[in-house]
Design a protein around this motif. Structure first.
Motif, PDB file in Angstrom:
ATOM      1  N   VAL A 116      -5.938  -0.422  -2.225  1.00 50.61           N
ATOM      2  CA  VAL A 116      -6.220   0.605  -3.215  1.00 50.61           C
ATOM      3  C   VAL A 116      -4.990   1.497  -3.363  1.00 50.61           C
ATOM      4  CG1 VAL A 116      -7.209   2.245  -1.560  1.00 50.61           C
ATOM      5  CG2 VAL A 116      -7.976   2.289  -3.916  1.00 50.61           C
ATOM      6  N   LYS A 117      -4.820   2.022  -4.573  1.00 52.65           N
ATOM      7  CA  LYS A 117      -3.828   3.049  -4.851  1.00 52.65           C
ATOM      8  C   LYS A 117      -4.606   4.326  -5.110  1.00 52.65           C
ATOM      9  CE  LYS A 117      -1.097  -0.325  -7.389  1.00 52.65           C
ATOM     10  NZ  LYS A 117      -0.650  -0.703  -8.742  1.00 52.65           N
ATOM     11  N   LEU A 118      -4.158   5.427  -4.567  1.00 53.74           N
ATOM     12  CA  LEU A 118      -4.806   6.711  -4.795  1.00 53.74           C
ATOM     13  C   LEU A 118      -3.917   7.538  -5.708  1.00 53.74           C
ATOM     14  CD1 LEU A 118      -6.090   7.352  -1.193  1.00 53.74           C
ATOM     15  CD2 LEU A 118      -7.428   6.699  -3.191  1.00 53.74           C
ATOM     16  N   LYS A 119      -4.484   7.929  -6.846  1.00 54.31           N
ATOM     17  CA  LYS A 119      -3.712   8.562  -7.911  1.00 54.31           C
ATOM     18  C   LYS A 119      -4.301   9.919  -8.267  1.00 54.31           C
ATOM     19  CE  LYS A 119      -3.942   7.091 -12.274  1.00 54.31           C
ATOM     20  NZ  LYS A 119      -3.750   6.284 -13.483  1.00 54.31           N
ATOM     21  N   TYR A 169      -2.709  13.557 -12.607  1.00 55.46           N
ATOM     22  CA  TYR A 169      -1.437  13.679 -13.315  1.00 55.46           C
ATOM     23  C   TYR A 169      -0.545  12.463 -13.133  1.00 55.46           C
ATOM     24  CZ  TYR A 169      -3.329  18.326 -13.430  1.00 55.46           C
ATOM     25  OH  TYR A 169      -4.181  19.377 -13.618  1.00 55.46           O
ATOM     26  N   GLY A 170      -1.094  11.371 -12.609  1.00 55.65           N
ATOM     27  CA  GLY A 170      -0.354  10.122 -12.502  1.00 55.65           C
ATOM     28  C   GLY A 170       0.529   9.975 -11.281  1.00 55.65           C
ATOM     29  N   HIS A 171       0.401  10.873 -10.314  1.00 58.31           N
ATOM     30  CA  HIS A 171       1.167  10.766  -9.075  1.00 58.31           C
ATOM     31  C   HIS A 171       0.380   9.923  -8.070  1.00 58.31           C
ATOM     32  CE1 HIS A 171       4.030  14.372  -9.564  1.00 58.31           C
ATOM     33  NE2 HIS A 171       3.601  13.991 -10.753  1.00 58.31           N
ATOM     34  N   PHE A 172       1.087   9.134  -7.277  1.00 57.49           N
ATOM     35  CA  PHE A 172       0.450   8.266  -6.294  1.00 57.49           C
ATOM     36  C   PHE A 172       0.729   8.757  -4.876  1.00 57.49           C
ATOM     37  CE2 PHE A 172       0.763   5.517  -9.958  1.00 57.49           C
ATOM     38  CZ  PHE A 172      -0.443   4.839  -9.947  1.00 57.49           C
ATOM     39  N   LEU A 173      -0.280   8.650  -4.022  1.00 57.92           N
ATOM     40  CA  LEU A 173      -0.127   8.891  -2.598  1.00 57.92           C
ATOM     41  C   LEU A 173       0.767   7.798  -2.041  1.00 57.92           C
ATOM     42  CD1 LEU A 173      -1.123  10.291   0.076  1.00 57.92           C
ATOM     43  CD2 LEU A 173      -2.974   8.639   0.069  1.00 57.92           C
ATOM     44  N   ARG A 174       1.869   8.173  -1.379  1.00 55.56           N
ATOM     45  CA  ARG A 174       2.805   7.172  -0.885  1.00 55.56           C
ATOM     46  C   ARG A 174       3.327   7.547   0.495  1.00 55.56           C
ATOM     47  NH1 ARG A 174       8.281   6.583  -3.775  1.00 55.56           N
ATOM     48  NH2 ARG A 174       8.879   5.998  -1.695  1.00 55.56           N
ATOM     49  N   MET A 207      11.099   1.719 -10.283  1.00 52.81           N
ATOM     50  CA  MET A 207      10.762   1.833  -8.865  1.00 52.81           C
ATOM     51  C   MET A 207       9.658   0.879  -8.436  1.00 52.81           C
ATOM     52  SD  MET A 207      10.638   5.986  -8.630  1.00 52.81           S
ATOM     53  CE  MET A 207       9.826   5.956  -7.053  1.00 52.81           C
ATOM     54  N   ILE A 208       8.961   0.263  -9.379  1.00 52.06           N
ATOM     55  CA  ILE A 208       7.764  -0.506  -9.046  1.00 52.06           C
ATOM     56  C   ILE A 208       8.052  -1.621  -8.060  1.00 52.06           C
ATOM     57  CG2 ILE A 208       6.023  -2.067  -9.976  1.00 52.06           C
ATOM     58  CD1 ILE A 208       5.821  -0.195 -12.362  1.00 52.06           C
ATOM     59  N   GLU A 209       9.073  -2.416  -8.310  1.00 55.82           N
ATOM     60  CA  GLU A 209       9.356  -3.524  -7.404  1.00 55.82           C
ATOM     61  C   GLU A 209       9.785  -3.022  -6.032  1.00 55.82           C
ATOM     62  OE1 GLU A 209      12.277  -7.349  -7.156  1.00 55.82           O
ATOM     63  OE2 GLU A 209      11.532  -6.751  -9.121  1.00 55.82           O
ATOM     64  N   PHE A 210      10.605  -1.981  -6.001  1.00 52.58           N
ATOM     65  CA  PHE A 210      11.127  -1.454  -4.743  1.00 52.58           C
ATOM     66  C   PHE A 210      10.058  -0.729  -3.931  1.00 52.58           C
ATOM     67  CE2 PHE A 210      12.998   2.224  -2.525  1.00 52.58           C
ATOM     68  CZ  PHE A 210      13.652   1.534  -1.533  1.00 52.58           C
ATOM     69  N   SER A 211       9.335   0.172  -4.566  1.00 55.75           N
ATOM     70  CA  SER A 211       8.423   1.021  -3.802  1.00 55.75           C
ATOM     71  C   SER A 211       6.953   0.814  -4.136  1.00 55.75           C
ATOM     72  CB  SER A 211       8.802   2.487  -3.998  1.00 55.75           C
ATOM     73  OG  SER A 211       8.654   2.840  -5.351  1.00 55.75           O
ATOM     74  N   GLY A 212       6.616  -0.210  -4.901  1.00 55.46           N
ATOM     75  CA  GLY A 212       5.223  -0.447  -5.255  1.00 55.46           C
ATOM     76  C   GLY A 212       4.312  -0.625  -4.059  1.00 55.46           C
ATOM     77  N   ARG A 213       4.806  -1.256  -3.004  1.00 53.96           N
ATOM     78  CA  ARG A 213       3.974  -1.457  -1.821  1.00 53.96           C
ATOM     79  C   ARG A 213       3.763  -0.154  -1.051  1.00 53.96           C
ATOM     80  NH1 ARG A 213       9.031  -3.228  -0.290  1.00 53.96           N
ATOM     81  NH2 ARG A 213       9.744  -2.452   1.722  1.00 53.96           N
ATOM     82  N   MET A 214       4.615   0.847  -1.274  1.00 57.06           N
ATOM     83  CA  MET A 214       4.498   2.118  -0.561  1.00 57.06           C
ATOM     84  C   MET A 214       3.292   2.931  -1.013  1.00 57.06           C
ATOM     85  SD  MET A 214       8.430   3.258  -0.459  1.00 57.06           S
ATOM     86  CE  MET A 214       9.370   2.932   1.008  1.00 57.06           C
ATOM     87  N   ILE A 215       2.672   2.534  -2.104  1.00 55.00           N
ATOM     88  CA  ILE A 215       1.504   3.267  -2.592  1.00 55.00           C
ATOM     89  C   ILE A 215       0.214   2.499  -2.345  1.00 55.00           C
ATOM     90  CG2 ILE A 215       2.828   4.539  -4.320  1.00 55.00           C
ATOM     91  CD1 ILE A 215       1.628   2.637  -6.429  1.00 55.00           C
ATOM     92  N   LEU A 216       0.299   1.341  -1.692  1.00 53.04           N
ATOM     93  CA  LEU A 216      -0.891   0.543  -1.408  1.00 53.04           C
ATOM     94  C   LEU A 216      -1.472   0.921  -0.050  1.00 53.04           C
ATOM     95  CD1 LEU A 216       0.257  -2.956  -2.653  1.00 53.04           C
ATOM     96  CD2 LEU A 216      -1.383  -1.412  -3.741  1.00 53.04           C
ATOM     97  N   TRP A 217      -2.784   1.086  -0.018  1.00 51.79           N
ATOM     98  CA  TRP A 217      -3.497   1.466   1.199  1.00 51.79           C
ATOM     99  C   TRP A 217      -4.634   0.497   1.449  1.00 51.79           C
ATOM    100  CZ3 TRP A 217      -1.691   5.538   4.050  1.00 51.79           C
ATOM    101  CH2 TRP A 217      -0.757   6.349   3.423  1.00 51.79           C
ATOM    102  N   ARG A 218      -4.813   0.112   2.690  1.00 48.67           N
ATOM    103  CA  ARG A 218      -5.985  -0.669   3.101  1.00 48.67           C
ATOM    104  C   ARG A 218      -7.009   0.292   3.667  1.00 48.67           C
ATOM    105  NH1 ARG A 218      -2.547  -4.824   6.361  1.00 48.67           N
ATOM    106  NH2 ARG A 218      -1.092  -3.161   5.991  1.00 48.67           N
TER     107      ARG A 218
END
Length: 157
Positions: free
Chosen positions: A103-106, A109-114, A135-146
């Motif tokens: 899950v991504k937590l947003k 205002y469109g900011h993601f928990l990272r 930034m999506i390819e570089f840091s996209g995984r930094m906003i994913l949470w299990r």
């Protein structure tokens, strides 16, 4: 949203196998020890016709996005724990966006928990920022949470 509808409390684990922890000084951090009570977040579903939740720490305060930068001159903003207060505040509300089993937590205002890594002062910090296309390819995984449900002790699917 469906990940959170079945759970009263969760642990949030990042891509680097670290858990989101609440500290008693209202700060947040990451730690590999997910069994500590500081890694437990109560889930409150908001009934506003939107997939919004609040996450309440073991200290009775809510995960809250601030406008304060983590460091002077950077776009990443700090988190802290805040009391609910008398008026509702959208900085306490999170939209859960499912991405497979994660899950991504947003914010509204469109900011993601990272999560952040690297040498101090970035090490083990948690921030929020807008995820730009470059930034999506570089840091996209930094906003994913299990999400690990505390009721079953298993990863939620």
């Amino acid at each position: 949203m469906d990940l959170f509808q079945r759970a009263k409390a969760v642990r949030l684990r990042s891509h680097n196998e670290m858990y989101l922890l609440a500290e008693d000084d209202e700060e947040l951090c990451q730690n590999r020890n997910g069994t500590t009570w500081k890694a437990q977040w109560q889930v409150e579903l908001l009934d506003e016709g939107q997939p919004l939740i609040r996450l309440k720490s073991c200290f009775g305060k809510y995960l809250s996005a601030s406008n304060e930068p983590l460091l002077h001159g950077v776009t990443r903003r700090r988190f802290f724990q805040a009391a609910l207060g008398h008026r509702l505040d959208s900085s306490l509300e999170w939209e859960s966006v499912r991405d497979g089993f994660q899950v991504k937590l947003k914010t509204r205002y469109g900011h993601f928990l990272r999560v952040n890594g690297g040498p101090p002062p970035w090490r083990n910090t948690v921030t929020h920022d807008i995820l730009h296309l470059h930034m999506i390819e570089f840091s996209g995984r930094m906003i994913l949470w299990r999400c690990n449900s505390l009721e079953t002790g298993a990863e939620m699917e």
